[in-house]
Enzyme design. Structure first.
Site, mmCIF file in Angstrom:
data_model
loop_
_atom_site.group_PDB
_atom_site.id
_atom_site.type_symbol
_atom_site.label_atom_id
_atom_site.label_comp_id
_atom_site.label_asym_id
_atom_site.label_seq_id
_atom_site.Cartn_x
_atom_site.Cartn_y
_atom_site.Cartn_z
ATOM 1 N N THR A 27 2.516 -6.683 -16.668
ATOM 2 C CA THR A 27 3.294 -5.542 -17.165
ATOM 3 C C THR A 27 3.995 -4.929 -15.952
ATOM 4 O O THR A 27 3.703 -5.281 -14.810
ATOM 5 C CB THR A 27 2.382 -4.476 -17.800
ATOM 6 O OG1 THR A 27 1.519 -3.938 -16.776
ATOM 7 C CG2 THR A 27 1.519 -5.061 -18.913
ATOM 8 N N VAL A 86 -4.337 -5.168 -9.633
ATOM 9 C CA VAL A 86 -3.488 -4.029 -9.259
ATOM 10 C C VAL A 86 -2.166 -4.550 -8.699
ATOM 11 O O VAL A 86 -2.139 -5.306 -7.719
ATOM 12 C CB VAL A 86 -4.208 -3.127 -8.224
ATOM 13 C CG1 VAL A 86 -3.303 -1.961 -7.836
ATOM 14 C CG2 VAL A 86 -5.529 -2.628 -8.787
ATOM 15 N N LYS A 87 -1.081 -4.124 -9.355
ATOM 16 C CA LYS A 87 0.245 -4.599 -8.961
ATOM 17 C C LYS A 87 0.866 -3.577 -8.018
ATOM 18 O O LYS A 87 0.951 -2.380 -8.348
ATOM 19 C CB LYS A 87 1.084 -4.766 -10.229
ATOM 20 C CG LYS A 87 2.215 -5.741 -10.119
ATOM 21 C CD LYS A 87 2.841 -5.918 -11.502
ATOM 22 C CE LYS A 87 3.979 -6.874 -11.484
ATOM 23 N NZ LYS A 87 4.756 -6.789 -12.722
ATOM 24 N N VAL A 88 1.313 -4.069 -6.873
ATOM 25 C CA VAL A 88 1.762 -3.185 -5.792
ATOM 26 C C VAL A 88 3.136 -3.666 -5.309
ATOM 27 O O VAL A 88 3.319 -4.861 -5.064
ATOM 28 C CB VAL A 88 0.749 -3.242 -4.611
ATOM 29 C CG1 VAL A 88 1.190 -2.356 -3.464
ATOM 30 C CG2 VAL A 88 -0.652 -2.861 -5.077
#
Ligand code: E4P
Length: 218
Positions: A27, A86-88
């Site tokens: 997402t 966790v998207k960073v």
């Protein structure tokens, strides 16, 4: 190659999962907004709902762009469900945050990657996944698939464990090109995954089989 579906739409995620070939979900804030999900609490509930639908990794993106903010948000996201990655974003503070998460055993997806140099930094910080954006490079008359090839080669040469997650996939053809380039994962719209099924000889062959069967069985 693993298949992730690139959407926050629960019906599409369910449909992709029921096809039996889904390995995860990505997402981003735009995809969450497209589903009309607003507010921190609703976003978090939605991530949990996605995780409960899918047996695989679910990327949830931090909104903060400063190191402390990313750490706080990322730890909260990771605590929501074991499937959360966790998207960073690939910015200096983001690379530093990825290193922190790596040391804490929190899995990460380094996003908005458009060059081999960015992918190198993501891998050195220990990112679980790196997300080069194929379609957005093609949009500016650059070559998204060539970037996938370069990153796959670089990671193989140096033995980095970071998985290449081809993102911003726009078509079925892109998926095939990612397979040829050796991407570990492609995150795709459901329509592009379904497009892999299309072949006129399958359609006509099945029609003939069924017609022949009817001739002797009716
Ligand atoms: C997923 O990780 C990316 O955010 C997504 O693939 C971007 O796709 P887009 O370029 O079609 O917005």
């Amino acid at each position: 190659m693993k298949f992730f579906v690139d959407t926050a739409n629960l019906d599409q995620i369910r449909e992709a999962y029921e096809m039996g070939v889904l390995d995860g979900v990505t997402t981003n804030p735009s995809l969450m907004a497209k589903e009309g999900i607003k507010g921190e609490e609703n976003c978090r509930k939605h991530y949990v709902a996605i995780c409960e639908l899918v047996d695989g990794d679910v990327s949830a993106e931090v909104i903060a762009t400063d190191y402390q903010g990313m750490i706080r948000e990322g730890e909260e996201l990771a605590a929501l469900h074991p499937n959360i990655v966790v998207k960073v974003p690939c910015i200096a503070e983001g690379i530093r945050a990825i290193k922190y998460f790596t040391d804490k055993g929190i899995r990460t997806n380094c996003t908005l990657v458009f060059s081999p140099g960015q992918a190198l930094l993501a891998a050195k910080a220990g990112a679980t996944y790196v997300s080069p954006f194929v379609g957005r490079l093609d949009d500016i008359a650059s070559d998204g698939i060539e970037l996938i090839e370069k990153i796959v080669d670089m990671y193989a040469y140096y033995g980095f464990k970071t998985q290449v997650l081809a993102a911003s996939i726009r078509s079925t053809q892109h998926i095939i090109q990612c397979v040829e380039a050796g991407a570990d994962v492609a995150t795709c719209p459901l329509s592009a995954i379904k497009g892999l099924l299309n072949h006129p000889l399958t359609t006509s062959g099945l029609a003939t089989f069924l017609a022949d069967h009817r001739k002797v069985n009716s």
